[in-house]
Design a protein around this motif. Sequence first.
Motif, PDB file in Angstrom:
ATOM      1  N   ARG A 143       0.833  -1.208   0.000  1.00  0.00           N
ATOM      2  CA  ARG A 143       0.000   0.000   0.000  1.00  0.00           C
ATOM      3  C   ARG A 143       0.867   1.257   0.000  1.00  0.00           C
ATOM      4  O   ARG A 143       0.610   2.207  -0.739  1.00  0.00           O
ATOM      5  N   ILE A 144       1.892   1.287   0.838  1.00  0.00           N
ATOM      6  CA  ILE A 144       2.796   2.438   0.888  1.00  0.00           C
ATOM      7  C   ILE A 144       3.437   2.642  -0.476  1.00  0.00           C
ATOM      8  O   ILE A 144       3.494   3.766  -0.997  1.00  0.00           O
ATOM      9  N   LEU A 145       3.936   1.568  -1.072  1.00  0.00           N
ATOM     10  CA  LEU A 145       4.542   1.645  -2.400  1.00  0.00           C
ATOM     11  C   LEU A 145       3.555   2.238  -3.409  1.00  0.00           C
ATOM     12  O   LEU A 145       3.881   3.197  -4.116  1.00  0.00           O
ATOM     13  N   GLU A 146       2.361   1.687  -3.477  1.00  0.00           N
ATOM     14  CA  GLU A 146       1.372   2.147  -4.455  1.00  0.00           C
ATOM     15  C   GLU A 146       0.976   3.606  -4.245  1.00  0.00           C
ATOM     16  O   GLU A 146       0.818   4.360  -5.209  1.00  0.00           O
ATOM     17  N   ASP A 147       0.818   4.008  -2.989  1.00  0.00           N
ATOM     18  CA  ASP A 147       0.413   5.388  -2.713  1.00  0.00           C
ATOM     19  C   ASP A 147       1.496   6.389  -3.091  1.00  0.00           C
ATOM     20  O   ASP A 147       1.201   7.460  -3.634  1.00  0.00           O
ATOM     21  N   ILE A 148       2.753   6.044  -2.851  1.00  0.00           N
ATOM     22  CA  ILE A 148       3.844   6.954  -3.231  1.00  0.00           C
ATOM     23  C   ILE A 148       3.979   7.013  -4.745  1.00  0.00           C
ATOM     24  O   ILE A 148       4.152   8.089  -5.322  1.00  0.00           O
ATOM     25  N   VAL A 149       3.891   5.875  -5.407  1.00  0.00           N
ATOM     26  CA  VAL A 149       3.949   5.864  -6.875  1.00  0.00           C
ATOM     27  C   VAL A 149       2.824   6.725  -7.453  1.00  0.00           C
ATOM     28  O   VAL A 149       3.036   7.486  -8.401  1.00  0.00           O
ATOM     29  N   ALA A 150       1.656   6.663  -6.856  1.00  0.00           N
ATOM     30  CA  ALA A 150       0.508   7.427  -7.360  1.00  0.00           C
ATOM     31  C   ALA A 150       0.721   8.939  -7.275  1.00  0.00           C
ATOM     32  O   ALA A 150       0.273   9.674  -8.148  1.00  0.00           O
ATOM     33  N   VAL A 151       1.420   9.406  -6.239  1.00  0.00           N
ATOM     34  CA  VAL A 151       1.563  10.865  -6.080  1.00  0.00           C
ATOM     35  C   VAL A 151       2.810  11.450  -6.729  1.00  0.00           C
ATOM     36  O   VAL A 151       2.817  12.620  -7.090  1.00  0.00           O
ATOM     37  N   CYS A 152       3.878  10.656  -6.872  1.00  0.00           N
ATOM     38  CA  CYS A 152       5.104  11.274  -7.420  1.00  0.00           C
ATOM     39  C   CYS A 152       5.738  10.521  -8.576  1.00  0.00           C
ATOM     40  O   CYS A 152       6.712  11.010  -9.144  1.00  0.00           O
ATOM     41  N   ASP A 153       5.228   9.355  -8.928  1.00  0.00           N
ATOM     42  CA  ASP A 153       5.704   8.604 -10.091  1.00  0.00           C
ATOM     43  C   ASP A 153       7.231   8.553 -10.163  1.00  0.00           C
ATOM     44  O   ASP A 153       7.841   9.015 -11.126  1.00  0.00           O
ATOM     45  N   PRO A 154       7.884   7.981  -9.136  1.00  0.00           N
ATOM     46  CA  PRO A 154       9.351   7.956  -9.120  1.00  0.00           C
ATOM     47  C   PRO A 154       9.923   7.045 -10.204  1.00  0.00           C
ATOM     48  O   PRO A 154       9.237   6.171 -10.731  1.00  0.00           O
ATOM     49  N   ARG A 155      11.198   7.265 -10.518  1.00  0.00           N
ATOM     50  CA  ARG A 155      11.870   6.401 -11.496  1.00  0.00           C
ATOM     51  C   ARG A 155      11.996   4.980 -10.945  1.00  0.00           C
ATOM     52  O   ARG A 155      11.798   4.012 -11.666  1.00  0.00           O
TER      53      ARG A 155
END
Length: 139
Positions: A101-113
């Motif tokens: 969940r943490i991974l998905e939520d961060i990817v959703a807001v900042c789309d890291p490399r």
Amino acid sequence: MSEKERLNDLTLLSKNENNYFTSPDDAPLEVFDNLYVGRDYKITFNCPEFTALCPVTSQPDFGKITITYIADKKCVESKSLKMYLFAFRNHNSFHEEVVNRILEDIVAVCDPREITVYGEFMPRGGISLDIEASHKKES
């Protein structure tokens, strides 16, 4: 864009915020522009006092969450991340779900490399769990 304009969207950092969220669903993850988009550099957040609730017993589970990522256009603001992680304290979830969940939520807001979220959970019933989830942006 001026420095003040660049930081206008950061609502939690500028306040002495102590109203903690009771669910990660309600805790906003805020971001700011990455000024070094042309460079790969790692950002690591450590949360050594992470707590969530067991979904079966509602007893607290303790662990350490480490988030390492290479930003693209946006970076996660650390106070909003802290408050987001605190929101799990009253949230029932399995360890595997927490990390993903943490991974998905961060990817959703900042789309890291690239990003890796690592959870190291304290023993419960004689066994500990370590969970790692990763994401890499497609080129």
